[in-house]
Enzyme design. Structure first.
Site, PDB file in Angstrom:
ATOM      1  N   HIS A 326       0.811  -1.211   0.000  1.00 17.76           N
ATOM      2  CA  HIS A 326       0.000   0.000   0.000  1.00 17.76           C
ATOM      3  C   HIS A 326       0.848   1.266   0.000  1.00 17.76           C
ATOM      4  O   HIS A 326       0.401   2.301  -0.513  1.00 17.76           O
ATOM      5  CB  HIS A 326      -0.940   0.015   1.213  1.00 17.76           C
ATOM      6  N   GLY A 327       2.022   1.222   0.572  1.00 22.72           N
ATOM      7  CA  GLY A 327       2.824   2.435   0.578  1.00 22.72           C
ATOM      8  C   GLY A 327       4.168   2.273   1.244  1.00 22.72           C
ATOM      9  O   GLY A 327       4.383   1.360   2.046  1.00 22.72           O
TER      10      GLY A 327
END
Length: 487
Positions: A326-327
């Site tokens: 996701h990041g």
């Protein structure tokens, strides 16, 4: 190009639908397929033509590796090496574009160096692209893709509804549906279903998520020290609702556009906030990501067949990978770790958990999800712990005027001007707009049915489609970018 934009709704989508069905009518499947590929390239290029170089090179290498795999005997070491090369290449490219700055920043912090990371133009949807290419390579190696065509591969890779934010599709599912002879004809039921889902998704995004985004933005741009406990609690809840309406709204629109094209892609949501355990939550939230992690990472690692310790280890691995996917931030790692630990505990104490009442199980699950979303949204782990600490302390139950102001939307002002009784209610009860909006959003998230197969056309839905469409289009001037667009 965003789904929630005038150019997409009023120009791009109508032209794509018209051209597609005209080419389908002349019974030239390749032309219809090339039309969608061309449309997808326009969709990508509208954001930045610089993305073309990455996508074309990546697609070329991935297709070549897959093509060579199909030409090699089943048990050949070279075939496995080609798959490994493609997977490592995809992961390396993702790491370079998305994580090189994060790695370098942590290296500087621990080693005391001052290396400067190069600013990179991160290709749109690179995380979704990477996982889809990995799934494609594994399926080719397993032999589940029997016939490989360049046009089919380009259609699978570039198909615009699922390119930027998913869902993560399987090659064989998407391509087989496209080539189904029954799909040549215009299907009124499918089109009606697609139109309904697109409009509902648009309304979720524009009418609900974007309003909640303003409240969340206020919360995360305000010092925690000056926020009240009620402010912090509302900001945490608003983000949980925002990310649901934002991402499920996009997924609804992607499903809707595909159904209008007489193509099925998988539903990505199934009322996740109705879940009564973390394991159930992940069967309902971002279903395509859960499916990918289970089939292409969890099962190859041994799944739950290697004993309890390996099962828990494998569970932690996929959730940590989910967080990193996701990041590039420690907040995502913490978010993934928390869900991993909760899933392990859920599996460990499954029998005891099931003995609790449904309301208790739902409440604890919903509270836990809200807590973890705070780490997902916060700029740092420290900030997340501070805002959660503010919630727990309950030192002030008032709501700040700045937060209340974000809910004074045009619709409330319109009704207040038209109906004196409503205006008197708003004047006599401070924060009533916020209470109405947040409670309505919460009730919708807990009761709405997200699955396309549950759709049944009715007169009421027809009227609702027209009303929601006009309402959403009028409100497009205040749109906010998608949360998952950055992934």
């Amino acid at each position: 190009m965003d789904f929630n934009s005038y150019i997409f709704i009023l120009l791009f989508l109508p032209l794509v639908l018209l051209g597609y069905y005209v080419l389908r009518l002349v019974r030239r499947v390749p032309l219809a397929q090339y039309w969608l590929i061309l449309a997808s390239l326009v969709f990508i290029g509208y954001a930045d033509v610089a993305y073309y170089s990455f996508l074309f090179v990546s697609a070329g290498v991935n297709f070549l590796c897959a093509f060579l795999q199909q030409k090699i005997s089943e048990k050949s070491l070279l075939k496995r090496l080609l798959m490994a090369f493609a997977i490592v290449g995809n992961v390396a490219i993702l790491g370079y574009f998305k994580y090189s700055g994060f790695i370098l920043a942590n290296w500087n912090a621990y080693m005391g160096t001052e290396y400067i990371a190069k600013t990179l133009l991160v290709p749109i949807g690179i995380s979704f692209w990477t996982f889809q290419q990995i799934a494609f390579q594994v399926d080719v190696n397993r032999g589940t893709i029997s016939k490989l065509r360049l046009s089919d591969y380009l259609f699978y890779s570039f198909y615009f509804p699922k390119l930027v934010q998913g869902p993560i599709a399987k090659y064989q599912n998407l391509v087989s549906v496209f080539h189904d002879e029954e799909r040549r004809k215009f299907n009124t039921d499918m089109f009606a279903c697609g139109l309904w889902f697109f409009v509902v998704g648009l309304a979720k995004k524009v009418l609900v998520a974007d309003v909640l985004a303003a409240a969340v933005k206020w919360g995360y741009s305000t010092s925690v020290d000056v926020m009240t406990s009620m402010d912090a609690m509302l900001v945490v809840l608003c983000y949980s609702l925002q990310i649901y309406f934002d991402f499920s709204g996009y997924s609804h629109m992607a499903v809707g556009v595909s159904k209008m094209l007489n193509i099925d892609i998988m539903d990505n949501f199934d009322a996740p906030y109705q879940a009564k355990s973390i394991m159930e939550f992940w069967k309902r939230w971002h279903i395509s990501l859960t499916t990918f992690l289970r089939e292409y990472i969890y099962f190859p690692l041994g799944g739950s067949k290697k004993g309890k310790v390996r099962t828990y280890l494998n569970t932690m691995i996929i959730f940590l990978l989910s967080g990193l996917w996701h990041g590039a931030s420690w907040t995502y790692v913490v978010w993934g770790a928390m869900h991993g630990v909760a899933s392990c505990l859920n599996r460990m104490f499954h029998k005891q958990w099931e003995k609790l009442s449904g309301v208790v199980r739902w409440l604890f699950t919903f509270i836990f999800v809200n807590i973890t979303w705070t780490f997902f949204r916060a700029p740092s782990v420290e900030y997340a712990t501070k805002i959660l600490g503010k919630v727990v302390r309950v030192d002030n139950r008032g709501v700040s005027d700045g937060l209340l102001e974000t809910f004074r939307i045009t619709e409330f002002k319109y009704f207040a001007a038209k109906f004196d009784w409503f205006n008197d209610m708003l004047a006599g009860c401070k924060g009533l707009e916020m209470v109405i909006f947040v409670l309505t959003a919460l009730i919708i998230s807990l009761n709405v049915k997200d699955r396309a197969e549950q759709f049944k056309p009715t007169v009421v839905k027809c009227v609702m489609t027209m009303v929601l469409f006009l309402w959403s289009v009028i409100s497009l001037a205040n749109v906010v970018e998608y949360i998952y667009g950055s992934f």
